[in-house]
Enzyme design. Structure first.
Site, mmCIF file in Angstrom:
data_model
loop_
_atom_site.group_PDB
_atom_site.id
_atom_site.type_symbol
_atom_site.label_atom_id
_atom_site.label_comp_id
_atom_site.label_asym_id
_atom_site.label_seq_id
_atom_site.Cartn_x
_atom_site.Cartn_y
_atom_site.Cartn_z
ATOM 1 N N SER A 222 -3.174 -32.518 64.686
ATOM 2 C CA SER A 222 -2.315 -31.539 65.331
ATOM 3 C C SER A 222 -1.459 -32.194 66.407
ATOM 4 O O SER A 222 -1.881 -33.158 67.045
ATOM 5 C CB SER A 222 -3.160 -30.453 65.980
ATOM 6 O OG SER A 222 -3.889 -29.759 65.006
ATOM 7 N N LYS A 246 -12.557 -21.554 70.431
ATOM 8 C CA LYS A 246 -11.293 -21.089 71.025
ATOM 9 C C LYS A 246 -10.497 -20.272 70.008
ATOM 10 O O LYS A 246 -9.950 -19.218 70.355
ATOM 11 C CB LYS A 246 -10.470 -22.286 71.505
ATOM 12 C CG LYS A 246 -9.229 -21.870 72.283
ATOM 13 C CD LYS A 246 -8.693 -22.984 73.166
ATOM 14 C CE LYS A 246 -7.455 -22.524 73.915
ATOM 15 N NZ LYS A 246 -7.150 -23.362 75.082
ATOM 16 N N ASP A 247 -10.449 -20.746 68.744
ATOM 17 C CA ASP A 247 -9.763 -19.978 67.699
ATOM 18 C C ASP A 247 -10.456 -18.640 67.488
ATOM 19 O O ASP A 247 -9.805 -17.608 67.329
ATOM 20 C CB ASP A 247 -9.748 -20.760 66.374
ATOM 21 C CG ASP A 247 -8.632 -21.808 66.344
ATOM 22 O OD1 ASP A 247 -7.745 -21.762 67.217
ATOM 23 O OD2 ASP A 247 -8.652 -22.677 65.454
ATOM 24 N N GLU A 290 12.058 -3.487 57.202
ATOM 25 C CA GLU A 290 10.955 -3.578 58.150
ATOM 26 C C GLU A 290 11.374 -4.445 59.335
ATOM 27 O O GLU A 290 12.252 -5.306 59.209
ATOM 28 C CB GLU A 290 9.734 -4.194 57.446
ATOM 29 C CG GLU A 290 9.110 -3.259 56.420
ATOM 30 C CD GLU A 290 8.251 -2.184 57.043
ATOM 31 O OE1 GLU A 290 8.805 -1.155 57.456
ATOM 32 O OE2 GLU A 290 7.022 -2.357 57.120
#
Lengths: 411, 188
Positions: A222, A246-247, A290
């Site tokens: 990441s 954390k996620d 939308e």
């Protein structure tokens, strides 16, 4: 990079060891989701990949259940959706989860895209990772559009008519393409049938592209808020338990907000006209897509020429594919780019302005405003980014992630 | 590629293998395209959809000044019995004032080349993005030019269904039609 990297895991459970020797799924999970060395300085913006994944799974799960009660036929589609809402056990819940899930999936993905743009996650060596992300975004748009047609309300029908008619702007073959898309001379039963088939198929295609997205992510790991690469074990933590926790926390907070809409305002983001059955002979006074398509719809209408509008709308997404090469700055994170940082915020405001333009009828000041905002959108990508990278003087980068984190603590 | 694989013995014909490679590849390509075609063509309108492409309408009940909407190929078709004033208005417009120049006469001619200015027959679908324009019912707004007005993006059509103002690029489409008698019209 991390200390635990390189040592093959030893499984005490004999069954696990037996399977892993033949099909190394446990080694894979261990390596990619447990010991995987991850920058130690993620902020909450880094939750949204996981959140988007959860939403994708949730959409597929609710979608499969809905499909068991839905009838893709022009005479029965509307009623079958009403039946799901009224008669099918917990049908209302599954449908509201699916309907609002689409909106929240887009919310998660838009924040995820913003994160990538603000922190320069698309820069080398993550260009293909970014491009796969744009492919996912396009597939999501196609899936969401076709899903919105299925309840066969007035907005379903006329949204489908307007969007498929975009292709009629193509010179020479446009009309034949539209007839081919419809399977007839108007949006009708063949159209509804094939949209249902594709709406069921595309999410699984998305799953496949997400898998590639994750594979590409795990090659170089990441990005992080500083945009600098981890230089050693002091810069990383294992993915589990640090980021699974954390996620997990971020997913829970997100799901709470989502549930609030599902239970207390399920139709807030929808349009009341879609509770009127489709009528091919009467157009609603004001057709809107939308909310998540509104900025692109505004770009479509900003150009007074039919073909030009269509090209601009597709161009607004196409430009994202070449973003890694448009941005000439070698500094990834906006934290260290004093000018880009503000222009990035201006772009966010610009897209929100476009959203409001798309929601309002194309009259009065909305027309010049949407033209101005469209111009700025393309200016940002095509002129500002290439030039800014050359003239901006970035702030000094910290020597390492650990350094940046520990210094922040000391202050 | 094949130049590196020239056989050492006897045959000094380096293009033979190349030819086979290209021929095989081309044949495979044709085969793939031929296989793809049924899948692509499968999405085109089916025979029963095509069979619905003609309707017959009796226009006797439509009084002067009235209009009806009939459904043809899933789309609305406007049939307007125009008043003499409407016809005069449409004929008086100079072609230079039109974004998509067409005479009024050419829009009221059936496939037998017979002109009937009192009958205006058009597909009621805005040429911009496919909405149904207003103006066929008595209370509807007819726009600045007294014909039709599309509420979606503001296109105005005149009493001949020609685009006069707004984003639509073309006039309302006149389908092929034929008056088999004075009161019976076949559309399609």
């Amino acid at each position: 990079m991390a200390s635990s990297h390189g040592t093959p895991p030893v499984f005490n459970n004999k069954v696990v060891a037996w399977i892993d020797h033949r099909l190394p799924i446990f080694s894979y999970i261990e390596k990619e989701y447990h010991t995987f060395p991850t920058p130690r300085n993620f902020n909450y913006f880094w939750n949204f990949g996981a959140i988007a994944t959860v939403m994708l799974v949730l959409m597929i799960a609710t979608g499969i259940v809905l499909a068991t009660n839905y009838t893709p036929h022009v005479l029965m589609a509307f009623d079958s959706v009403e039946r799901i809402d009224r008669d099918v056990p917990q049908g209302w819940l599954i449908r509201d989860l699916h309907m609002n899930g689409a909106s929240f999936f887009f919310i998660a993905v838009y924040i995820h895209i913003f994160r990538g743009m603000y922190y320069g996650s698309y820069k080398a060596p993550r260009e293909l990772l970014w491009i796969l992300g744009v492919v996912i975004f396009l597939l999501m748009m196609a899936t969401a559009f076709m899903g919105y047609v299925l309840p066969w309300g007035q907005m379903s029908f006329w949204g489908a008519t307007v969007i498929t008619n975009l292709f009629s702007a193509i010179p020479v073959v446009g009309e034949s393409i539209v007839t081919w898309l419809w399977g007839g001379f108007a949006v009708d039963n063949p159209t509804l049938n094939r949209f249902f088939a594709l709406h069921y198929l595309l999410p699984f295609v998305i799953v496949a592209v997400v898998a590639l997205h994750v594979v590409a992510l795990h090659i170089h790991g990441s990005n992080n808020p500083t945009g600098i690469d981890p230089k050693g074990p002091q810069d990383t933590v294992p993915f589990h338990p640090y980021y699974t926790m954390k996620d997990g926390f971020g997913v829970m907070v997100f799901l709470i907000i989502y549930a609030a809409f599902v239970f207390f305002a399920p139709d807030y983001m929808g349009h009341p006209d879609n509770y009127i059955p489709a009528d091919p002979l009467v157009t609603p006074a004001h057709i809107v897509p939308e909310w998540y398509f509104l900025p692109f719809y505004a770009i479509l209408r900003a150009i007074p020429d039919k073909l030009g509008g269509v090209l601009a709308m597709f161009g607004a997404i196409a430009v994202l594919f070449i973003l890694p090469w448009l941005d000439t700055s070698r500094v990834r994170s906006a934290t260290f780019r004093p000018i880009y940082k503000w222009f990035m915020m201006v772009l966010v405001v610009d897209v929100i302005v476009l959203g409001f333009c798309g929601a309002n009828p194309p009259e009065g000041f909305w027309v010049p405003l949407s033209q101005l905002a469209t111009l700025y959108y393309f200016f940002h990508f095509l002129i500002l980014l290439p030039v800014l990278g050359k003239i901006e003087r970035p702030l000094p980068l910290p020597p390492s992630i650990a350094d940046a984190v520990l210094k922040k603590k000391a202050v | 590629m094949a130049s590196s694989s020239i056989p050492a013995g006897g045959h000094s014909d380096p293009t033979r293998r190349d030819f086979l490679m290209v021929a095989t590849g081309a044949l495979a390509g044709v085969g793939a395209a031929a296989t793809a075609w049924p899948f692509i063509n499968n999405l085109n309108p089916a025979a029963d959809t095509l069979a619905l492409s003609t309707i017959e309408v009796n226009v006797t009940p439509i009084q002067v000044g009235q209009a009806v909407t009939v459904k043809w190929r899933g789309k609305p078709v406007f049939i307007r019995h125009r008043t003499p004033e409407e016809i005069k208005e449409a004929e008086a417009v100079p072609l230079s004032a039109l974004p998509d120049p067409q005479t009024d006469n050419s829009r009221v001619t059936d496939t037998a080349k017979k002109v009937r200015p009192e009958w205006l027959i058009m597909i009621g679908v805005c040429t911009h993005l496919g909405c149904v324009p207003l103006g066929n019912k008595p209370g509807d707004p007819k726009g600045e030019y007294g014909g039709w007005f599309c509420p979606c993006h503001g296109s105005s059509y005149d009493t001949s269904g020609r685009i006069r103002k707004g984003p639509a690029p073309k006039n309302l489409v006149v389908p092929e039609y034929l008056f088999s008698t004075d009161s019976l019209v076949r559309i399609g």
